[in-house]
Design an enzyme around this catalytic site. Structure first.
Site, mmCIF file in Angstrom:
data_model
loop_
_atom_site.group_PDB
_atom_site.id
_atom_site.type_symbol
_atom_site.label_atom_id
_atom_site.label_comp_id
_atom_site.label_asym_id
_atom_site.label_seq_id
_atom_site.Cartn_x
_atom_site.Cartn_y
_atom_site.Cartn_z
ATOM 1 N N LYS A 63 0.843 -1.200 0.000
ATOM 2 C CA LYS A 63 0.000 0.000 0.000
ATOM 3 C C LYS A 63 0.873 1.243 0.000
ATOM 4 O O LYS A 63 2.083 1.175 0.258
ATOM 5 C CB LYS A 63 -0.933 0.002 1.207
ATOM 6 N N ARG B 206 -10.192 0.134 15.687
ATOM 7 C CA ARG B 206 -10.147 0.958 14.484
ATOM 8 C C ARG B 206 -11.154 0.412 13.470
ATOM 9 O O ARG B 206 -12.120 1.077 13.136
ATOM 10 C CB ARG B 206 -8.719 0.969 13.929
ATOM 11 N N TYR C 46 14.956 31.071 6.276
ATOM 12 C CA TYR C 46 13.776 31.853 6.656
ATOM 13 C C TYR C 46 13.696 32.014 8.164
ATOM 14 O O TYR C 46 13.865 31.066 8.928
ATOM 15 C CB TYR C 46 12.501 31.147 6.173
ATOM 16 N N MET D 164 10.999 24.831 0.637
ATOM 17 C CA MET D 164 10.212 23.976 -0.253
ATOM 18 C C MET D 164 11.095 23.072 -1.103
ATOM 19 O O MET D 164 10.781 21.894 -1.312
ATOM 20 C CB MET D 164 9.329 24.825 -1.160
#
Length: 370
Positions: A34, A137, A265, A313
Site C-alpha cells: 500500500k 479501528r 527563513y 520547499m
C-alpha cells in the site's frame, strides 16, 4: 535532471523478505505494498518479490488496479474492503480478495451473490473477515465472532481468512499484545479457517502471532518496526534488516558566512563562528519534513553534518564546516544505508513509516540490484 533521488536497493529488499520468512517459516507471507509500497514504488517492488510471496495487500481498490495493469498476477487483498457496493464488480476482473470489517460490506456481498450474473467466483476463498481485539479501528467485535459466522456461513469456506490487527506489537510491554492474541485465538477456536494476526513486529517478536498468514510491511523495506533507541525483546537493528530506500541530494551551493550571521527563513540558526554552509537540492515539496529541527543529521563524504536553518520547499542547508574538500555537487545522504531512517524520525518526532511514505513523486526512484 533532478539533483535528488531515492535509490531503491532490490537486493536489500529480498534479503529482508527472506529474513522475515525465516523468522516465521510455518506461515505464508503477504507483502503489504500500500501507499506505493511505502514510497518505494509498488509496481517495481511487487514484480521483484512476486516469486517469493503468496499474496500482496493494498489499502484500497485504486491501489490494486495499477498492479494488475502492470501484469502482476498474485492475489491482492484490499485491506479496507469495498468502500461502496459497486467496487465488488472488480473482484473477478482483478482477482481481488476483500478484508470485510462491517455489516454494510457483508450486506453488499450478500446482494452481489444474489445476482447470478454478478456472482463472485469462489467467494469464500477471496474473503477475509476482520475482528477487533483491541485496536478499536476497524473490525467486528471478536465477541460477535460466532454470530457473524452463523449469519453468513454461506459466504465462507475453509479458505476464508479470519484476521485481527495488533496495536502494540512494537512495544516492550507485551501485555496488550498478549491480551489481543489470546482474545483472538479464544474467539476463533475451532473455526476451521485460516488465521492472520502478525504484522512486521508481530512476526518478529511474538511467536503466537505467527499464524497461517503474516502481513509484512515496514520491515520488508528495511525499517525496524521497533523503537531502536533501546532493545525491544532483544530485537533491534541487529536483526539484519537492510535499508531499501536511500534518499540522496546534491550540494548546489556553498558559501562561508561570518560569526553572528543567520541562515534561512526567519533566521532560526546563528553561526557561532565562521561557517561553511551547503545548500542541498531537496525540500519539503519532495517530502523531507519541514519541521526537522536544527541539528538533524545527514551524511556527506562519509561524515555527519547537521541541518541548519528552516527546511525550504526545494532546499535544505547544512553546516559543512568540519568537512575537508567539500565541493559543489557532492552527494548528501538524508537517510538510508549510512543513516537509519528511524534515527531521522526520532529527531523529527515521527516514525520511519511517515518519512518513507511522504517522499513525493517528483523525486526519481532509481532501482538497483547491487
Amino acid at each position: 535532471m533532478r539533483q535528488s533521488y531515492a535509490s531503491i536497493d532490490l537486493s536489500a529488499l529480498m534479503q529482508n523478505l527472506r529474513l522475515l520468512k525465516g523468522a516465521a517459516p510455518h506461515s505464508d507471507s503477504l507483502a503489504v505494498v500500500k501507499a506505493d509500497a511505502y514510497g518505494n514504488g509498488a509496481v517495481e517492488i511487487a514484480k521483484h518479490i512476486a516469486p517469493e510471496v503468496n499474496m500482496l495487500a493494498v489499502a484500497m481498490l485504486d491501489e490494486a488496479i495499477p498492479l494488475r495493469e502492470a501484469g502482476i498476477n498474485l492475489p491482492i487483498l484490499v485491506l479496507q474492503g469495498p468502500h461502496q457496493a459497486s467496487e465488488l464488480s472488480a473482484t473477478d476482473a482483478y482477482n481481488l480478495h476483500w478484508m470485510i470489517h462491517n455489516k454494510h460490506q457483508l450486506e453488499w456481498l450478500e446482494q452481489h451473490q444474489a445476482s447470478k450474473q454478478n456472482a463472485i467466483d469462489n467467494l469464500g476463498a477471496r474473503l477475509w473477515l476482520k475482528f477487533d481485539t483491541g485496536m478499536h479501528r476497524l473490525g467486528f467485535d471478536i465477541d460477535d465472532f460466532d454470530t457473524v459466522l452463523h449469519n453468513h456461513r454461506h459466504l465462507t469456506n475453509s479458505s476464508t481468512v479470519i484476521a485481527t490487527h495488533l496495536a502494540c506489537a512494537d512495544e516492550q510491554d507485551r501485555t496488550h499484545t498478549d491480551q489481543q492474541i489470546s482474545r483472538f485465538l479464544q474467539g476463533v477456536k475451532n473455526a476451521g479457517m485460516r488465521l492472520s494476526v502478525a504484522n512486521s513486529a508481530g512476526a518478529l517478536a511474538h511467536a503466537s502471532a505467527q499464524q497461517d498468514i503474516n502481513r509484512i510491511g515496514i520491515a520488508l523495506y528495511g525499517s525496524s518496526p521497533f523503537d531502536t533507541s533501546h532493545s525491544t525483546f532483544g530485537v533491534n537493528d541487529s536483526i539484519g534488516l537492510k535499508a531499501v530506500m536511500t534518499l540522496t541530494a546534491k550540494i548546489i551551493g556553498l558559501r562561508t558566512i561570518p560569526k553572528g550571521d543567520t541562515v534561512g527563513y526567519g533566521g532560526t540558526w546563528t553561526a557561532s563562528k565562521p561557517s561553511t554552509i551547503a545548500t542541498v537540492a531537496i525540500g519539503y515539496a519532495d517530502g523531507y519534513p519541514r519541521h526537522a529541527p536544527n541539528g538533524t543529521p545527514a551524511i556527506c563524504r562519509g561524515q555527519r553534518i547537521k541541518l541548519v536553518g528552516r527546511v525550504s520547499m526545494d532546499m535544505l542547508t547544512f553546516d559543512v564546516s568540519e568537512l575537508d574538500d567539500v565541493a559543489l555537487y557532492d552527494e548528501v545522504e538524508l537517510w538510508g544505508k549510512q543513516l537509519p531512517i528511524n534515527e531521522i524520525a526520532r529527531f523529527v518526532g515521527t516514525i520511519g513509516y511517515e518519512l518513507m511514505t511522504r517522499i513525493s513523486a517528483r523525486v526519481p526512484r532509481r532501482y538497483t540490484t547491487k
